[in-house]
Design a protein around this motif. Sequence first.
Motif, PDB file in Angstrom:
ATOM      1  N   PRO A  94      -5.584  -9.195   4.271  1.00 28.97           N
ATOM      2  CA  PRO A  94      -5.097  -8.456   3.104  1.00 28.97           C
ATOM      3  C   PRO A  94      -4.195  -9.289   2.207  1.00 28.97           C
ATOM      4  O   PRO A  94      -3.759 -10.387   2.559  1.00 28.97           O
ATOM      5  CB  PRO A  94      -4.301  -7.321   3.750  1.00 28.97           C
ATOM      6  CG  PRO A  94      -3.732  -7.947   4.985  1.00 28.97           C
ATOM      7  CD  PRO A  94      -4.812  -8.880   5.490  1.00 28.97           C
ATOM      8  N   PHE A 115      -6.249   2.371  -5.480  1.00 30.72           N
ATOM      9  CA  PHE A 115      -6.803   1.582  -4.382  1.00 30.72           C
ATOM     10  C   PHE A 115      -8.244   1.982  -4.110  1.00 30.72           C
ATOM     11  O   PHE A 115      -8.595   3.168  -4.135  1.00 30.72           O
ATOM     12  CB  PHE A 115      -5.983   1.784  -3.106  1.00 30.72           C
ATOM     13  CG  PHE A 115      -4.614   1.162  -3.141  1.00 30.72           C
ATOM     14  CD1 PHE A 115      -4.451  -0.203  -2.931  1.00 30.72           C
ATOM     15  CD2 PHE A 115      -3.485   1.931  -3.377  1.00 30.72           C
ATOM     16  CE1 PHE A 115      -3.191  -0.783  -2.945  1.00 30.72           C
ATOM     17  CE2 PHE A 115      -2.222   1.361  -3.404  1.00 30.72           C
ATOM     18  CZ  PHE A 115      -2.073   0.004  -3.189  1.00 30.72           C
ATOM     19  N   THR A 149     -10.404   2.601  -1.322  1.00 30.45           N
ATOM     20  CA  THR A 149     -10.104   2.882   0.080  1.00 30.45           C
ATOM     21  C   THR A 149     -11.039   2.141   1.043  1.00 30.45           C
ATOM     22  O   THR A 149     -10.694   1.962   2.214  1.00 30.45           O
ATOM     23  CB  THR A 149     -10.158   4.387   0.372  1.00 30.45           C
ATOM     24  OG1 THR A 149     -11.451   4.900   0.002  1.00 30.45           O
ATOM     25  CG2 THR A 149      -9.083   5.120  -0.433  1.00 30.45           C
ATOM     26  N   VAL A 173       0.825  -1.203   0.000  1.00 32.19           N
ATOM     27  CA  VAL A 173       0.000   0.000   0.000  1.00 32.19           C
ATOM     28  C   VAL A 173       0.860   1.255   0.000  1.00 32.19           C
ATOM     29  O   VAL A 173       0.628   2.193  -0.780  1.00 32.19           O
ATOM     30  CB  VAL A 173      -0.957   0.004   1.212  1.00 32.19           C
ATOM     31  CG1 VAL A 173      -1.663   1.357   1.338  1.00 32.19           C
ATOM     32  CG2 VAL A 173      -1.985  -1.112   1.084  1.00 32.19           C
ATOM     33  N   PHE A 188      -9.285  -0.955   2.548  1.00 28.35           N
ATOM     34  CA  PHE A 188      -8.133  -0.870   3.436  1.00 28.35           C
ATOM     35  C   PHE A 188      -8.469  -1.540   4.767  1.00 28.35           C
ATOM     36  O   PHE A 188      -9.611  -1.514   5.231  1.00 28.35           O
ATOM     37  CB  PHE A 188      -7.739   0.589   3.691  1.00 28.35           C
ATOM     38  CG  PHE A 188      -6.963   1.225   2.567  1.00 28.35           C
ATOM     39  CD1 PHE A 188      -6.057   0.488   1.820  1.00 28.35           C
ATOM     40  CD2 PHE A 188      -7.134   2.560   2.260  1.00 28.35           C
ATOM     41  CE1 PHE A 188      -5.344   1.072   0.783  1.00 28.35           C
ATOM     42  CE2 PHE A 188      -6.429   3.159   1.228  1.00 28.35           C
ATOM     43  CZ  PHE A 188      -5.529   2.406   0.489  1.00 28.35           C
ATOM     44  N   TYR A 194      -4.298  -3.945   2.233  1.00 30.11           N
ATOM     45  CA  TYR A 194      -5.350  -3.930   1.213  1.00 30.11           C
ATOM     46  C   TYR A 194      -5.941  -5.310   1.016  1.00 30.11           C
ATOM     47  O   TYR A 194      -5.220  -6.276   0.723  1.00 30.11           O
ATOM     48  CB  TYR A 194      -4.768  -3.427  -0.117  1.00 30.11           C
ATOM     49  CG  TYR A 194      -5.802  -3.053  -1.150  1.00 30.11           C
ATOM     50  CD1 TYR A 194      -6.769  -2.099  -0.876  1.00 30.11           C
ATOM     51  CD2 TYR A 194      -5.792  -3.640  -2.417  1.00 30.11           C
ATOM     52  CE1 TYR A 194      -7.715  -1.731  -1.835  1.00 30.11           C
ATOM     53  CE2 TYR A 194      -6.717  -3.274  -3.382  1.00 30.11           C
ATOM     54  CZ  TYR A 194      -7.688  -2.317  -3.088  1.00 30.11           C
ATOM     55  OH  TYR A 194      -8.614  -1.965  -4.038  1.00 30.11           O
TER      56      TYR A 194
END
Length: 291
Positions: A199, A173, A175, A132, A178, A189
């Motif tokens: 992630p 990305f 968001t 990220v 996240f 992510y």
Amino acid sequence: MKRRSPIALTASQRNRRAFTLIELMVAIVIILILLGLLIPAIGAVRLRAQQAQVRTEITNLEAAITAFKADFGMDPPSFINLYEDGSATWDQHSKSLIRKMWPQFQFGINRDINNDGDTSDTFELSAGECLVFFLGGVFDSTGKAPNGFSKNPANPFSIASGGTNRQGPYFEFDTSRFTDIDSDNAAEYKDAFPSQQLPYLYLSSYGGRGYRTAELPSIPALGVNVTNVYHQGTPGDPLGPAYKPKSFQIISPGADSQYGSGGNYDPDKNFPSGRTVEADNMTNFTNGSLK
């Protein structure tokens, strides 16, 4: 003589027109059987579509890493310490990496990387956090979205409100995906599988110098205990050569939100008992799931 109405039905005719209880039960059983066959098929189609979406995303992440490397001369690292305090003594690993990416970086100045009003923080970034940070950059002044790196070679981590005079972000990305599984205020992510909890993992080979097992995540409370990157070989045998030995591995935990332990993987052989959760993992060295 009385005549029956031509549209009147006899009792036997009425019985033949209606479903009997047995006929109704047979119809219901047939419908249930058809649903039993149809629902798994629909689920399989949905899973394949989700896997295709994640596969595309992994390809896009690879392209973003290629673009980052074109600008900074190396793949993003998968472990680094960042120090806000200009008087801090940087560890040699982190300082060397920063020098390679930003040769004119000024270590002696204070910087507020996370825009929290002080310059006293130290950030230990690993695995998915590095993915990220290096593909997204520092967050903008609102703290809501990655905004790349400043083109000021002495202070690439300075914060801006917009995208002018910036390098990156290299990946767009979402968001809302996240996460922060280790609660250290560094974003990671999640892939696109619905209800995903863990992630992407990102592990660098540092240009072929080798993967570092110390960079692998271990969070027992979440069942995360990855002991190695993936290697070519039969599970249970001594480790073979690593997949992607000169670049990096990206690993999605798949629809079951479990990484497994890593280690040897052979696409022609099943995982042994205890490692079956890895069968649906998706990586940048396979076209679909591992198995």
